[in-house]
Write a protein that holds these residues in place. Structure first.
Motif, PDB file in Angstrom:
ATOM      1  N   ASP A  38       0.584  -1.213   0.072  1.00 53.87           N
ATOM      2  CA  ASP A  38       0.031  -0.035   0.143  1.00 53.87           C
ATOM      3  C   ASP A  38       0.810   1.256  -0.016  1.00 53.87           C
ATOM      4  O   ASP A  38       2.123   1.194   0.297  1.00 53.87           O
ATOM      5  N   ASN A  42      -1.274   5.520   3.875  1.00 54.66           N
ATOM      6  CA  ASN A  42      -2.280   4.805   4.376  1.00 54.66           C
ATOM      7  C   ASN A  42      -1.467   3.841   5.467  1.00 54.66           C
ATOM      8  O   ASN A  42      -2.196   3.055   5.982  1.00 54.66           O
ATOM      9  N   ARG A  58     -12.328   2.804   8.216  1.00 56.26           N
ATOM     10  CA  ARG A  58     -11.545   2.366   6.926  1.00 56.26           C
ATOM     11  C   ARG A  58     -11.148   0.968   7.286  1.00 56.26           C
ATOM     12  O   ARG A  58     -10.570   0.610   8.277  1.00 56.26           O
ATOM     13  N   THR A  60      -8.675  -1.811   6.953  1.00 59.45           N
ATOM     14  CA  THR A  60      -7.314  -2.003   6.824  1.00 59.45           C
ATOM     15  C   THR A  60      -6.808  -2.956   5.798  1.00 59.45           C
ATOM     16  O   THR A  60      -7.623  -3.953   5.684  1.00 59.45           O
ATOM     17  N   TYR A  89       4.382  -1.233   3.029  1.00 60.85           N
ATOM     18  CA  TYR A  89       4.039   0.050   2.567  1.00 60.85           C
ATOM     19  C   TYR A  89       5.197   0.725   1.869  1.00 60.85           C
ATOM     20  O   TYR A  89       6.281   0.620   2.258  1.00 60.85           O
TER      21      TYR A  89
END
Length: 278
Positions: A38, A42, A58, A60, A89
């Motif tokens: 991601d 985020n 949200r 995840t 990430y």
């Protein structure tokens, strides 16, 4: 045991890739690493403060990965297969490279939208970047591919490359796993006029295939004005179910996949592409 990496963005295309891989390697002991990368924004970490930001509304990536693993376990109960979720990430290619090295990945399996994934912007796509920047075999699964082992595999080549052990071993594994027939394809505009090195490479490949797959391979020399069109027509006419190529053979690779329109590749959108690295 095979170590297989399947990058996912939770789309239907990435699910198709996973489904294809599970079916192709159904009789092989495998660890499937399901990797989601991601954006850093985020990651719920603000700057360098390591302050965890709560976002209750949200879902995840970690939660999505857990849902995906539950779906996999409910659909595919194979004692030979193990699935491990990985969450990262940052830059996709960087994390794929790191995972290939740390997990000793044998093959990366990626989904694509078919023709649109192989048009002019091919190198700009994630799949194109993985093929060209990560030194690992890549199996590209179009959205319309049927999740089953192929019966016929095509190997376009111009015989300009020497077929090293990693390349021959990759071809061997695919043919042994699928029990498929291999069609070696060479396209020229005129009658072939091979150089000495081409003749040596062709003879070496032929001897190798004769020893292991005597009744399951053929060499096909095609006269055609356009290499790309000739190969794609051959795929359609001969019901080829997987196309395999050597990543190092950039000249042939460019002729087939670069500067293509959606229309030109529309009839090839269900055929997986297996790209081999040395």
């Amino acid at each position: 045991m095979k170590h297989i990496l399947i990058p996912t963005n939770f789309s239907s295309n990435s699910w198709n890739a996973l489904e294809y891989a599970v079916n192709l390697f159904t009789n092989e002991q495998c660890i499937f690493y399901i990797l989601h990368v991601d954006e850093l924004s985020n990651s719920d970490i603000q700057g360098n403060s390591l302050l965890v930001m709560t976002r209750p509304n949200r879902i995840t990536a970690k939660e999505k990965l857990q849902v995906l693993l539950k779906k996999i376990s409910s659909l595919y109960a194979n004692q030979l297969h193990q699935f491990i979720a990985l969450e990262e990430y940052g830059n996709l290619i960087d994390h794929i490279k790191k995972t290939v090295e740390s997990k000793k990945i044998d093959i990366i399996v990626m989904g694509t939208k078919g023709a649109t994934g192989l048009k002019t912007s091919f190198l700009g796509t994630n799949t194109g970047n993985v093929i060209t920047k990560v030194v690992c075999n890549v199996l590209v699964i179009p959205e319309n591919a049927i999740a089953k082992a192929p019966n016929k595999v095509a190997f376009p080549t111009d015989f300009n490359l020497f077929y090293t052990y990693p390349i021959l071993n990759s071809i061997t594994e695919i043919l042994e796993i699928s029990n498929a027939k291999l069609d070696v394809i060479h396209v020229t505009q005129t009658k072939p006029n091979f150089s000495n090195s081409q003749l040596i490479n062709q003879a070496y490949l032929n001897d190798y295939l004769k020893e292991l797959f005597i009744d399951n391979h053929s060499f096909n020399h095609i006269l055609g004005k356009n290499v790309r069109d000739s190969i794609l027509d051959y795929i359609t006419e001969n019901k080829i179910e997987m196309l395999t190529m050597v990543a190092k053979n950039l000249n042939l690779f460019q002729q087939i996949f670069f500067n293509n329109s959606v229309e030109e590749l529309s009839h090839q959108t269900s055929v997986p592409l297996f790209v081999m690295h040395e």
